[in-house]
Design a protein around this motif. Structure first.
Motif, PDB file in Angstrom:
ATOM      1  N   MET A  45     -29.055  20.006  17.112  1.00 25.90           N
ATOM      2  CA  MET A  45     -28.433  19.727  18.401  1.00 25.90           C
ATOM      3  C   MET A  45     -28.761  20.829  19.416  1.00 25.90           C
ATOM      4  SD  MET A  45     -24.358  19.345  19.269  1.00 25.90           S
ATOM      5  CE  MET A  45     -24.057  21.067  18.811  1.00 25.90           C
ATOM      6  N   ASN A 224     -12.485  15.833  20.625  1.00 24.25           N
ATOM      7  CA  ASN A 224     -13.653  14.977  20.431  1.00 24.25           C
ATOM      8  C   ASN A 224     -13.359  13.498  20.662  1.00 24.25           C
ATOM      9  OD1 ASN A 224     -15.225  17.198  19.684  1.00 24.25           O
ATOM     10  ND2 ASN A 224     -14.628  17.026  17.537  1.00 24.25           N
ATOM     11  N   PRO A 243     -15.896  14.031  26.516  1.00 23.28           N
ATOM     12  CA  PRO A 243     -16.685  12.985  25.840  1.00 23.28           C
ATOM     13  C   PRO A 243     -17.142  11.877  26.784  1.00 23.28           C
ATOM     14  CG  PRO A 243     -14.831  13.608  24.476  1.00 23.28           C
ATOM     15  CD  PRO A 243     -14.645  14.310  25.787  1.00 23.28           C
ATOM     16  N   LEU A 246     -20.516  12.372  28.612  1.00 23.27           N
ATOM     17  CA  LEU A 246     -21.774  12.075  27.931  1.00 23.27           C
ATOM     18  C   LEU A 246     -22.371  10.753  28.400  1.00 23.27           C
ATOM     19  CD1 LEU A 246     -20.912  13.111  24.271  1.00 23.27           C
ATOM     20  CD2 LEU A 246     -22.320  14.367  25.900  1.00 23.27           C
ATOM     21  N   SER A 264     -23.267  18.089  24.406  1.00 21.91           N
ATOM     22  CA  SER A 264     -22.613  18.183  23.102  1.00 21.91           C
ATOM     23  C   SER A 264     -22.470  19.631  22.671  1.00 21.91           C
ATOM     24  CB  SER A 264     -23.418  17.399  22.060  1.00 21.91           C
ATOM     25  OG  SER A 264     -23.525  16.037  22.421  1.00 21.91           O
ATOM     26  N   THR A 268     -18.981  21.742  21.935  1.00 27.18           N
ATOM     27  CA  THR A 268     -18.726  22.361  20.633  1.00 27.18           C
ATOM     28  C   THR A 268     -18.221  23.792  20.766  1.00 27.18           C
ATOM     29  OG1 THR A 268     -20.504  20.996  19.711  1.00 27.18           O
ATOM     30  CG2 THR A 268     -19.759  22.858  18.383  1.00 27.18           C
TER      31      THR A 268
END
Length: 292
Positions: A45, A224, A243, A246, A264, A268
């Motif tokens: 990622m 998340n 989220p 995205l 992402s 995180t």
């Protein structure tokens, strides 16, 4: 009876160490393999977020890049209202963590310390509620949030997440509360402590490791979340969370995979920071809390 001398003891210890060493090496190698398997998606990622567009779209994918670029991160931070989405996520996750921890602590204390009718039934209901899939309750929750007038508000995300976090938190904290001897509570009452003082000054510090563990679970699941945000925030994008951000990088003609991986990665980081801040408390036990 004969006793082993110093040399014999050393030889015995050395042989035992040699016997255990292959098993220990196997366990360490297995742990290393599992760690690599778990960490590889995270590595890919971050790598994809740093790759230039040409390498990401290339059919010959390589697990490295010789020309790292921050263009994907630049596109993420240049997105309109990205900062607002970040603040919304922090607000929702923080509220859920604090509210669920407080309610779960009080509820776990009640079902553990007090005897009342239908207590076992209540505990079973908590367990059954934990087993129900979230997807099966999304539509009923949508109509409930609509009737409460909470659609397109952060409350429509906070309330369901508190409800879904409580069963696990109560069951976990119940074990911590039960591990505190009742003799400690009786001693506190003899010394003149009220029930409220015992609850917050004695019991709360002892079950705090359990609160930290449940808080990590609540924070990650809330941070998340995409399903509730997509379902309950149907028109007001100003209330969206990270989220939902995205979706900007998913395009009909071609997805911006660099932007998706960069966003992402940014999502995180707060989870990792939160875990680092509380990781010392996760393994803390009750040893030494009650002294003879």
């Amino acid at each position: 009876m004969s006793a082993l001398g110093p040399d014999s003891s050393r030889r015995y210890a050395g042989s035992a160490f040699r016997v255990r060493r292959p098993g220990r090496l196997l366990a360490e190698a297995s742990a290393l393999i599992v760690a690599v398997v778990v960490a590889f998606p995270l590595y890919w990622m971050v790598l994809s977020a740093l790759k230039p567009a040409g390498e990401i779209q290339s059919t010959d994918a390589k697990p490295w890049t010789l020309a790292p670029s921050l263009d994907s991160f630049r596109r993420v931070f240049e997105q309109q209202d990205f900062g607002r989405y970040f603040v919304n996520s922090l607000l929702v996750a923080g509220t859920v963590v604090l509210a669920s921890a407080l309610i779960a602590f009080l509820a776990a204390t009640a079902v553990t310390r007090f005897r009342f009718k239908f207590r076992t039934t209540l505990l079973i209901m908590f367990l059954v509620a934990q087993m129900v899939p979230v997807e099966a309750l999304t539509i009923p929750l949508f109509f409930q949030m609509r009737d409460f007038g909470q659609l397109n508000t952060l409350g429509s995300l906070i309330l369901p997440h508190i409800a879904f976090s409580l069963p696990f938190a109560i069951w976990m904290l119940r074990g911590f509360v039960k591990a505190v001897p009742e003799a400690l509570e009786e001693a506190a009452y003899i010394d003149g402590a009220s029930r409220t003082r015992f609850l917050w000054q004695i019991l709360f510090p002892l079950v705090f490791p359990g609160l930290v563990a449940t808080s990590v679970f609540s924070f990650i699941s809330t941070w998340n979340d995409f399903l509730f945000a997509k379902t309950f925030l149907i028109s007001d994008t100003s209330q969206s969370t990270l989220p939902m951000a995205l979706l900007v990088f998913f395009k009909p003609d071609e997805n911006d995979w660099g932007g998706i991986m960069a966003a992402s990665t940014v999502m995180t980081i707060p989870v990792l920071v939160f875990f680092v801040l509380v990781q010392r408390r996760l393994v803390s036990g009750l040893g030494g809390a009650v002294k003879d």
